[in-house]
Motif scaffolding. Sequence first.
Motif, PDB file in Angstrom:
ATOM      1  N   ASP A  58     -33.481  55.895 -61.601  1.00 56.10           N
ATOM      2  CA  ASP A  58     -32.841  54.523 -61.955  1.00 56.10           C
ATOM      3  C   ASP A  58     -32.420  54.077 -60.665  1.00 56.10           C
ATOM      4  O   ASP A  58     -31.433  53.825 -60.514  1.00 56.10           O
ATOM      5  N   VAL A  59     -33.361  53.845 -59.990  1.00 51.37           N
ATOM      6  CA  VAL A  59     -33.022  52.922 -58.760  1.00 51.37           C
ATOM      7  C   VAL A  59     -33.695  51.862 -58.559  1.00 51.37           C
ATOM      8  O   VAL A  59     -34.825  51.368 -58.699  1.00 51.37           O
ATOM      9  N   LYS A  60     -32.822  50.716 -58.290  1.00 53.60           N
ATOM     10  CA  LYS A  60     -33.354  49.323 -57.995  1.00 53.60           C
ATOM     11  C   LYS A  60     -32.683  48.494 -56.706  1.00 53.60           C
ATOM     12  O   LYS A  60     -31.537  48.906 -56.456  1.00 53.60           O
ATOM     13  N   ILE A  61     -33.780  48.043 -55.992  1.00 51.01           N
ATOM     14  CA  ILE A  61     -33.385  47.531 -54.814  1.00 51.01           C
ATOM     15  C   ILE A  61     -33.168  45.843 -55.005  1.00 51.01           C
ATOM     16  O   ILE A  61     -34.295  45.251 -55.208  1.00 51.01           O
ATOM     17  N   LEU A  62     -32.116  44.942 -54.881  1.00 51.77           N
ATOM     18  CA  LEU A  62     -32.177  43.517 -54.990  1.00 51.77           C
ATOM     19  C   LEU A  62     -32.167  42.978 -53.596  1.00 51.77           C
ATOM     20  O   LEU A  62     -31.182  43.178 -52.918  1.00 51.77           O
ATOM     21  N   GLU A  63     -33.267  42.290 -53.297  1.00 49.63           N
ATOM     22  CA  GLU A  63     -33.456  41.573 -52.121  1.00 49.63           C
ATOM     23  C   GLU A  63     -33.455  40.213 -52.098  1.00 49.63           C
ATOM     24  O   GLU A  63     -34.232  39.567 -52.864  1.00 49.63           O
ATOM     25  N   ALA A  64     -32.560  39.584 -51.225  1.00 49.96           N
ATOM     26  CA  ALA A  64     -32.606  37.877 -51.282  1.00 49.96           C
ATOM     27  C   ALA A  64     -33.582  37.188 -50.681  1.00 49.96           C
ATOM     28  O   ALA A  64     -34.204  36.289 -51.107  1.00 49.96           O
ATOM     29  N   GLU A  65     -34.265  37.964 -49.691  1.00 49.95           N
ATOM     30  CA  GLU A  65     -35.322  37.300 -49.084  1.00 49.95           C
ATOM     31  C   GLU A  65     -36.836  37.445 -49.730  1.00 49.95           C
ATOM     32  O   GLU A  65     -36.669  38.329 -50.744  1.00 49.95           O
ATOM     33  N   ASP A  66     -37.935  36.942 -49.482  1.00 49.61           N
ATOM     34  CA  ASP A  66     -38.943  37.072 -49.934  1.00 49.61           C
ATOM     35  C   ASP A  66     -39.824  38.265 -49.231  1.00 49.61           C
ATOM     36  O   ASP A  66     -41.118  38.331 -49.505  1.00 49.61           O
ATOM     37  N   ARG A  67     -39.126  39.062 -48.649  1.00 51.30           N
ATOM     38  CA  ARG A  67     -40.007  40.256 -47.960  1.00 51.30           C
ATOM     39  C   ARG A  67     -38.769  41.440 -47.758  1.00 51.30           C
ATOM     40  O   ARG A  67     -37.836  41.332 -47.863  1.00 51.30           O
ATOM     41  N   ILE A  68     -39.338  42.747 -47.513  1.00 50.61           N
ATOM     42  CA  ILE A  68     -38.515  43.532 -47.103  1.00 50.61           C
ATOM     43  C   ILE A  68     -38.412  43.848 -45.710  1.00 50.61           C
ATOM     44  O   ILE A  68     -39.262  43.303 -45.032  1.00 50.61           O
ATOM     45  N   ILE A 242     -38.288  47.265 -56.119  1.00 47.26           N
ATOM     46  CA  ILE A 242     -37.558  46.486 -55.234  1.00 47.26           C
ATOM     47  C   ILE A 242     -38.026  45.324 -55.905  1.00 47.26           C
ATOM     48  O   ILE A 242     -39.241  44.576 -56.335  1.00 47.26           O
ATOM     49  N   MET A 243     -36.986  44.382 -56.194  1.00 42.47           N
ATOM     50  CA  MET A 243     -36.865  42.965 -56.738  1.00 42.47           C
ATOM     51  C   MET A 243     -36.514  41.834 -55.554  1.00 42.47           C
ATOM     52  O   MET A 243     -35.383  41.600 -55.240  1.00 42.47           O
ATOM     53  N   LEU A 244     -37.651  41.130 -55.005  1.00 43.77           N
ATOM     54  CA  LEU A 244     -37.444  40.163 -54.010  1.00 43.77           C
ATOM     55  C   LEU A 244     -36.846  38.986 -54.605  1.00 43.77           C
ATOM     56  O   LEU A 244     -36.987  38.692 -55.763  1.00 43.77           O
ATOM     57  N   LYS A 245     -36.623  37.975 -53.635  1.00 36.72           N
ATOM     58  CA  LYS A 245     -35.998  36.554 -53.939  1.00 36.72           C
ATOM     59  C   LYS A 245     -34.980  36.867 -55.362  1.00 36.72           C
ATOM     60  O   LYS A 245     -34.953  36.144 -56.083  1.00 36.72           O
ATOM     61  N   ASN A 246     -34.099  37.883 -55.121  1.00 39.50           N
ATOM     62  CA  ASN A 246     -33.056  38.204 -56.225  1.00 39.50           C
ATOM     63  C   ASN A 246     -31.887  38.169 -55.428  1.00 39.50           C
ATOM     64  O   ASN A 246     -31.290  39.251 -55.278  1.00 39.50           O
ATOM     65  N   GLU A 247     -31.182  37.201 -55.029  1.00 39.18           N
ATOM     66  CA  GLU A 247     -30.021  36.901 -54.387  1.00 39.18           C
ATOM     67  C   GLU A 247     -28.814  37.326 -55.343  1.00 39.18           C
ATOM     68  O   GLU A 247     -28.523  36.741 -56.317  1.00 39.18           O
ATOM     69  N   VAL A 248     -28.126  38.275 -54.743  1.00 38.43           N
ATOM     70  CA  VAL A 248     -26.769  38.642 -55.507  1.00 38.43           C
ATOM     71  C   VAL A 248     -25.669  37.555 -55.552  1.00 38.43           C
ATOM     72  O   VAL A 248     -25.333  37.155 -54.268  1.00 38.43           O
ATOM     73  N   ASN A 265     -30.424  33.940 -60.003  1.00 42.41           N
ATOM     74  CA  ASN A 265     -31.351  33.338 -60.950  1.00 42.41           C
ATOM     75  C   ASN A 265     -30.830  33.770 -62.284  1.00 42.41           C
ATOM     76  O   ASN A 265     -31.563  33.627 -63.311  1.00 42.41           O
ATOM     77  N   GLY A 266     -29.750  34.182 -62.467  1.00 45.76           N
ATOM     78  CA  GLY A 266     -29.225  34.429 -63.883  1.00 45.76           C
ATOM     79  C   GLY A 266     -29.469  35.984 -64.317  1.00 45.76           C
ATOM     80  O   GLY A 266     -28.621  36.233 -65.281  1.00 45.76           O
ATOM     81  N   SER A 267     -30.191  36.670 -63.535  1.00 45.80           N
ATOM     82  CA  SER A 267     -30.379  38.324 -64.100  1.00 45.80           C
ATOM     83  C   SER A 267     -29.178  39.133 -63.749  1.00 45.80           C
ATOM     84  O   SER A 267     -28.416  38.549 -62.895  1.00 45.80           O
ATOM     85  N   GLN A 268     -28.942  40.007 -64.460  1.00 46.68           N
ATOM     86  CA  GLN A 268     -27.686  40.644 -64.253  1.00 46.68           C
ATOM     87  C   GLN A 268     -28.026  42.385 -64.676  1.00 46.68           C
ATOM     88  O   GLN A 268     -29.010  42.865 -65.314  1.00 46.68           O
ATOM     89  N   TYR A 269     -27.380  43.339 -63.782  1.00 46.84           N
ATOM     90  CA  TYR A 269     -27.830  44.634 -63.939  1.00 46.84           C
ATOM     91  C   TYR A 269     -26.587  45.374 -63.808  1.00 46.84           C
ATOM     92  O   TYR A 269     -25.483  44.987 -63.429  1.00 46.84           O
TER      93      TYR A 269
END
Length: 488
Positions: A58-68, A242-248, A265-269
């Motif tokens: 159960d590991v998630k990476i939230l990335e604000a950019e559109d790339r890693i 990895i979830m791109l374009k997902n700015e915290v 974007n309204g998503s929450q974890y």
Amino acid sequence: MPKISLVNKDIVQFNRRTVSNNRSFVMSLRSSPRVIIIGAGAAGISAASRLVENGFTDVKILEAEDRIGGRICTRDFGDGIVDLGAQFCRKDSIVYNLVKDFNLLETRRIDTHVYHSKCGRLQDGFVKILLDKVYDLYHQKEQAENVEWKQYLMEKFDEEISDHFTSEPEKSLARDNLDFVKKQLLLVTGSVCLNSVYGAVSGEYPPDFRLIWKSHGYQSLLDILMKKYLNTESTLQFADKIMLKNEVAKIEWGDENNVRVVCENGSQYFADHVIVTVPLGALKKQHKTLFYPSLPLRKQKVIESLGFGTILKVVFYFPTKWWTGNDFQFAWGEDDLNCALEGEYSWVTNCMGFFQVSNNPNVLMTWFVGNSISQIESCVDDVLLNGAYYVLQKFLGGTFDNISKPIKLERYGWSSNRHFGGVISYETLESKSNGVTGETLAEVVVSKNGSPQLLFAGEATNKIGYGSVNGAVLSGFREADRIINFCK
């Protein structure tokens, strides 16, 4: 969501006693600890790869950019690739050890010729003495307490010149290369100016930049960390992590069992552990609104007092290869520098020189340092192309009669991108007087139950690795291991 309260006023290092006192809580985590990593740069990918390899699902990476990649940014350009961020690999680094068996690196064997704005090419022996003096100044500075780089250089440079150059013409020429010396120090400290700068990027000078990537660029490291480069069944399953374009937007911490991460974007974890790999430049701008409750004061102090500078690389493509097999560095004499600063292309005075790119024959890369980087990042391409041609003619026109104007370029605006705010951390006189370093930034914020709830990684958290991918990777492994050991 229950009301969040600040349960720890101080940052404390996680210790085994806390774990033993909360055995039941640890047991509940063993089954499926939830880990969120903020940022998919070298630190974030390193942390995730270590966790996944050790059975964390159960590991998630939230990335604000559109790339890693974060400050690793490999792009197709010209007849090959270019690295607009991290570029070189040191042989004694963790990066080297990770990639050495894949035949990706080679030794860079290109000499550098230094050209003075008035005197033309400087003799190699003269340049060596000058750079040796920079080396001496750099290491003597380690013993100089409570003095910033600018003051130290002004006090010591002329003394070094007088002691190590014999003839008056040499001494005069050496003094007229002060701007060249300043640029060397701006490069190794990572700052946009020498005011307030106390420390240096990685504690060594000159940097060993002899290993370069053959053809695939620094992106290869990320592929190896994720085991994509092996192209086998052992490839780590990263696609759904990895979830791109997902700015915290907000990290709500302090609750006994959960950290709540809310995105723009309204998503929450929800997570048991959050590894924050946000660059220091972005933390400086966002930490007061990003964390709720606010981070402990000691953590805030280190974020605000450490320095965060930038270096800009621009790569130019030329219709013909007019140069020989050397790199070129530029040294502005004082009179020429003052004149250029009043001209149309004043920002070119921050250009260190032009450097060849491996396996890309018609491309030269230039490095910009200093306080004009924000201006350069905002320039349209045509202005940069014209400025590059101007400075090449200024320094090399007497040596090469066939210099062509570049026809296209590539760059990445690190300082103007709010997700970065620059590229390199460094110590300041303020951070030194406050008694805080990158190691302070790395200290864990724990919950009431003793769980390492907020963990911090990235090059800024590694005092011996400021400004390096090596420091970022080590920090990612460090924080992943902290969680692994906690959950055993």
